[in-house]
Design a protein around this motif. Structure first.
Motif, PDB file in Angstrom:
ATOM      1  N   ALA A 166     -24.506   6.739  -3.439  1.00 26.22           N
ATOM      2  CA  ALA A 166     -25.333   7.360  -4.474  1.00 26.22           C
ATOM      3  C   ALA A 166     -26.504   8.114  -3.859  1.00 26.22           C
ATOM      4  CB  ALA A 166     -25.834   6.291  -5.442  1.00 26.22           C
ATOM      5  N   THR A 175     -29.759   9.825 -12.428  1.00 23.35           N
ATOM      6  CA  THR A 175     -29.763   9.416 -11.017  1.00 23.35           C
ATOM      7  C   THR A 175     -30.928   8.478 -10.726  1.00 23.35           C
ATOM      8  OG1 THR A 175     -28.688  11.478 -10.351  1.00 23.35           O
ATOM      9  CG2 THR A 175     -29.845  10.235  -8.648  1.00 23.35           C
ATOM     10  N   PHE A 177     -23.486   3.269 -15.028  1.00 25.11           N
ATOM     11  CA  PHE A 177     -23.061   3.929 -13.794  1.00 25.11           C
ATOM     12  C   PHE A 177     -21.937   4.944 -13.970  1.00 25.11           C
ATOM     13  CE2 PHE A 177     -24.791   1.486  -9.933  1.00 25.11           C
ATOM     14  CZ  PHE A 177     -25.988   1.261 -10.586  1.00 25.11           C
ATOM     15  N   LEU A 195     -22.962   8.213 -12.051  1.00 22.06           N
ATOM     16  CA  LEU A 195     -22.229   8.546 -10.829  1.00 22.06           C
ATOM     17  C   LEU A 195     -21.262   9.708 -11.054  1.00 22.06           C
ATOM     18  CD1 LEU A 195     -21.400   4.985  -9.446  1.00 22.06           C
ATOM     19  CD2 LEU A 195     -22.920   6.668  -8.394  1.00 22.06           C
TER      20      LEU A 195
END
Length: 448
Positions: free
Chosen positions: A374, A397, A416, A420
């Motif tokens: 990430a 983010t 997520f 992501l």
């Protein structure tokens, strides 16, 4: 032949520098995915409507291509696979029940499926994220946030409710207001990121007023990041020093103003009570410890079982670690311990911490690999060609990094996949040449 011709035309239009809106079907699927997160079903584990959409639609999407073409997808799935292996080993070692183990494994498995769905869809049209935001805001505005159950369901959505209990804002308003604000910021900031930054700073101030500190902080940091991107900030030593001093002064001034406002206007609220318990309420680091005091006992829990951890859900059989936290914070209260330890879990409220406490060293290694992936993508986000999406992707983010340190593992399922997925699509040109041909799902191409 018609489909092939359409794809060739799409590729040619990009080669000529023309703007293409991309196919429309990604907007439909992402809207369904977003709306689905407003409903949930109890099937032994809580299954959300968005996950059902992903499970149903993934077989008809070009997911194999999405997996092959995006190196970061493979890296993240490697971390998830390692996580599942760590859960199995830790639960076998600790004799954890099969049902508890399965519930824990559902987090990376369902999170991975939803992630692959998001990448498969948004890779065809990244702007489908905007439809996700709109549908999420609308659905949760009407149906509420299922994560909180029926809490405040009988309370009218009005200003009096907000001022009577600030938890009402976090439970009932934040879930639909946040995606709405991000949608507005993306739209207004499509030509000038400074406009989006103003929207996010304004949202930050409002969220702090209503005691939604974590979201308010992320809105503020997102705005500062957009300003840095707009002025093409580069991480040179001189610029880092100047920006660091300015950001520190501005952030601490804002924190002092927040503390003064809380004491003056809401001293009996949840955040006001936390500040009152602190020796120095003007010390932001002390506030972090007060708000996430689980970190005070996580090292002790890891030290006792560093290799295989305590198993899924890490039962605190004699409440030892919960009592330890109360003693360390100086807020020992027997009734509080009884209430917070009703389920008997070791107090962990951190994705990084819980994976080590629950699944041992291998689980922590899996989460560390996910964090590195990430971070690698986040460092490339300022160069993303998807400028209209930058306000939302930046917010997602930064909030994701907050979840790594201060949220339970369920964030991998709930948050997520979109964070992501959109980060992968927004930075994909930085990880290899981007293919321009659109791959339509099988129900559009007839399997061709």
């Amino acid at each position: 032949m018609q489909t092939a011709a359409t794809s060739i035309h799409f590729a040619h239009s990009h080669a000529q520098g023309k703007t293409s809106r991309g196919p429309f079907w990604p907007h439909i699927l992402m809207a369904l995915f977003g709306a689905g997160w407003a409903v949930s079903f109890d099937v032994g584990v809580r299954l959300y409507g968005g996950e059902i959409v992903a499970l149903v639609c993934l077989p008809i999407l070009p997911w194999k291509s999405a997996y092959r073409r995006h190196r970061m997808v493979r890296s993240i799935f490697g971390a998830y696979s390692l996580w599942v292996a760590a859960i199995i080993l830790a639960d076998l070692w600790n004799g954890t029940g099969l049902f508890d183990s399965a519930r824990n494994m559902a987090t990376p498995i369902l999170g991975g499926i939803s992630l692959l769905f998001v990448v498969s869809v948004t890779a065809q049209n990244p702007k489908a994220l905007l439809s996700f935001l709109a549908a999420t805001a609308l659905a949760k505005g009407i149906l509420g946030e299922p994560l909180y159950g029926d809490r405040f369901s009988e309370v009218a959505l009005e200003l009096a409710s907000l001022t009577a209990d600030t938890n009402f804002f976090k439970v009932r308003v934040d879930p639909f207001l946040t995606p709405a604000i991000l949608l507005i910021a993306c739209w207004l900031g499509r030509k000038n990121l400074l406009t989006a930054a103003v929207v996010l700073v304004s949202a930050s101030l409002g969220y702090f007023v209503f005691d939604a500190r974590s979201s308010g902080l992320v809105f503020f940091l997102s705005a500062m990041t957009l300003v840095a991107i707009y002025f093409r900030f580069r991480p040179r030593m001189g610029q880092i020093l100047i920006a660091g001093v300015a950001a520190t002064a501005l952030s601490y001034s804002a924190y002092v103003a927040y503390v003064d406002y809380t004491f003056a206007n809401n001293p009996l609220g949840h955040n006001g009570q936390q500040l009152t318990r602190m020796e120095d309420p003007y010390n932001p680091f002390e506030l972090i410890i007060e708000g996430r005091s689980e970190w005070l006992v996580i090292p002790s829990a890891i030290a006792e079982r560093p290799i295989f951890g305590w198993g899924s859900w890490a039962i605190d059989k004699d409440y030892r670690f919960t009592y330890m936290r109360e003693v360390i914070t100086g807020s020992y209260n027997f009734e509080s311990v009884e209430r917070e330890s009703y389920l008997g879990f070791i107090p962990v409220h951190s994705l990084l911490g819980s994976t080590w406490v629950w699944s041992g060293l291998l689980g922590f290694a899996a989460m560390l690999r996910l964090l590195i992936s990430a971070s690698t993508m986040a460092s490339r986000l300022p160069r993303s060609p998807e400028r209209i999406l930058l306000p939302a992707v930046t917010f997602f983010t930064l909030l994701m990094f907050w979840h790594f340190f201060f949220s339970p593992p369920q964030a991998v399922r709930l948050f997520f996949p979109v964070a992501l997925g959109c980060l992968i699509v927004s930075t994909r040109e930085e990880f290899g040449k981007r293919r321009r041909l659109v791959q339509h799902p099988y129900w559009v191409t007839g399997g061709r």
